[in-house]
Write a protein that holds these residues in place. Structure first.
Motif, PDB file in Angstrom:
ATOM      1  N   GLN A   1      -0.633   4.291   7.079  1.00  0.00           N
ATOM      2  CA  GLN A   1      -0.555   4.390   5.618  1.00  0.00           C
ATOM      3  C   GLN A   1      -1.535   3.453   4.904  1.00  0.00           C
TER       4      GLN A   1
ATOM      5  N   LYS B   1      -3.780   4.761   1.976  1.00  0.00           N
ATOM      6  CA  LYS B   1      -2.993   5.112   0.783  1.00  0.00           C
ATOM      7  C   LYS B   1      -2.514   3.852   0.073  1.00  0.00           C
ATOM      8  N   LEU B   2      -2.102   2.857   0.854  1.00  0.00           N
ATOM      9  CA  LEU B   2      -1.611   1.616   0.244  1.00  0.00           C
ATOM     10  C   LEU B   2      -2.725   0.883  -0.496  1.00  0.00           C
TER      11      LEU B   2
ATOM     12  N   GLN C   1       6.126   2.591  -5.737  1.00  0.00           N
ATOM     13  CA  GLN C   1       5.187   3.447  -5.018  1.00  0.00           C
ATOM     14  C   GLN C   1       4.935   2.930  -3.599  1.00  0.00           C
ATOM     15  N   TRP C   2       4.846   1.632  -3.462  1.00  0.00           N
ATOM     16  CA  TRP C   2       4.697   1.044  -2.119  1.00  0.00           C
ATOM     17  C   TRP C   2       5.940   1.305  -1.271  1.00  0.00           C
TER      18      TRP C   2
ATOM     19  N   LYS D   1       7.980   3.761  -1.552  1.00  0.00           N
ATOM     20  CA  LYS D   1       7.998   5.179  -1.182  1.00  0.00           C
ATOM     21  C   LYS D   1       7.086   5.426   0.025  1.00  0.00           C
ATOM     22  N   GLN D   2       5.895   4.829   0.019  1.00  0.00           N
ATOM     23  CA  GLN D   2       4.962   5.009   1.141  1.00  0.00           C
ATOM     24  C   GLN D   2       5.470   4.368   2.424  1.00  0.00           C
TER      25      GLN D   2
END
Length: 268
Positions: free
Chosen positions: A49, A52-53, A106-107, A109-110
């Motif tokens: 991830q 994305k992060l 958001q973090w 969720k990832q």
């Protein structure tokens, strides 16, 4: 950074004794030896991830404090009751709360998958384990005896006890399929995430771990019964019994990878 290091030292201090006992369980409880791999697999999911992060700006959320407080309440409840699962589960909740507080929703969720996967490293309470293992033992014993009778073997079942003319065998916890299922489920989730692009296929592969674990252990019981019938109880014990456990798990892994390949081929 100093605040972050202080936080790490505080968590290490609080959970050092809990981690020590958990590590002992991984090394000594064959039901949870897969726990050694879980943190590394979870770390691999985080690494997947990373791009994305990097695109997500940290947006600290004060609501993370509530999750941190809740995790500490769970920890204190576990300490008060001396209940290992609760104490260990509080660590995963604490990590989720820290991510939420420092980096935002958001973090979190990832990172839901890597964090949730950590639950596979925590042994179930044995009251739950035994409640699941006993019906599985009866199920495996019942259908193994049916298979043996179809092969012409003279055999009688009473509960999880299988009786031959020359000897008696017990379908123990190790033969129930639950031990394989615990490990296979964790590895099945990891394989599903790596190999299957769609959620529906991932769920199907994870669900398939249940019949795979149970059926391979039925094969173990049937082969053990045939050996006991034709060569005596001694042939079904000792080296074979230990070897069969490893062979059954390898067979289950082969079937799991085959199922993964079949799913990809059918829905490609």
């Amino acid at each position: 950074m100093s605040l972050f290091l202080i936080l790490i030292f505080c968590i290490a201090g609080i959970y050092s004794g809990i981690f020590e006992k958990l590590f002992f369980d991984w090394l000594n409880d064959p039901n949870y030896s897969h726990g050694l791999l879980v943190p590394f697999i979870s770390g691999y999911f985080v690494w997947q991830q990373r791009h994305k992060l990097e695109q997500l700006p940290p947006k600290p959320a004060n609501s993370g404090l509530f999750l941190i407080l809740f995790s500490l309440l769970v920890l204190f409840a576990g300490l008060a009751a001396q209940e290992f699962f609760t104490k260990r589960a509080s660590f995963v909740l604490l990590l989720a709360g820290i991510v939420l507080f420092l980096f935002g929703w958001q973090w979190l969720k990832q990172l839901t998958l890597p964090l949730g996967f950590l639950f596979f490293m925590i042994p179930l309470p044995y009251i739950v384990y035994d409640a699941m293992a006993f019906p599985l033992k009866l199920f495996v014993a019942k259908f193994s005896v049916i298979a043996l009778k179809l092969m012409g073997v003279v055999v009688v079942r009473e509960g999880n006890i299988i009786m031959f003319p020359q000897t008696v065998l017990e379908v123990a916890d190790a033969c129930s399929g639950l031990r394989s299922l615990m490990s296979l489920l964790a590895l099945g989730v990891a394989l599903a995430i790596v190999s299957q692009p769609k959620i529906s296929r991932r769920i199907l592969l994870v669900l398939l771990t249940i019949p795979i674990a149970i059926s391979t252990n039925m094969i173990r019981v049937i082969v053990t019964g045939l050996l006991a019938q034709h060569f005596g109880a001694a042939a079904a014990e000792g080296f074979f019994h230990e070897f069969a456990g490893m062979a059954v798990f390898v067979l289950a892994m082969v079937l799991l990878f085959a199922a993964s390949g079949l799913i990809r081929k059918v829905w490609s």
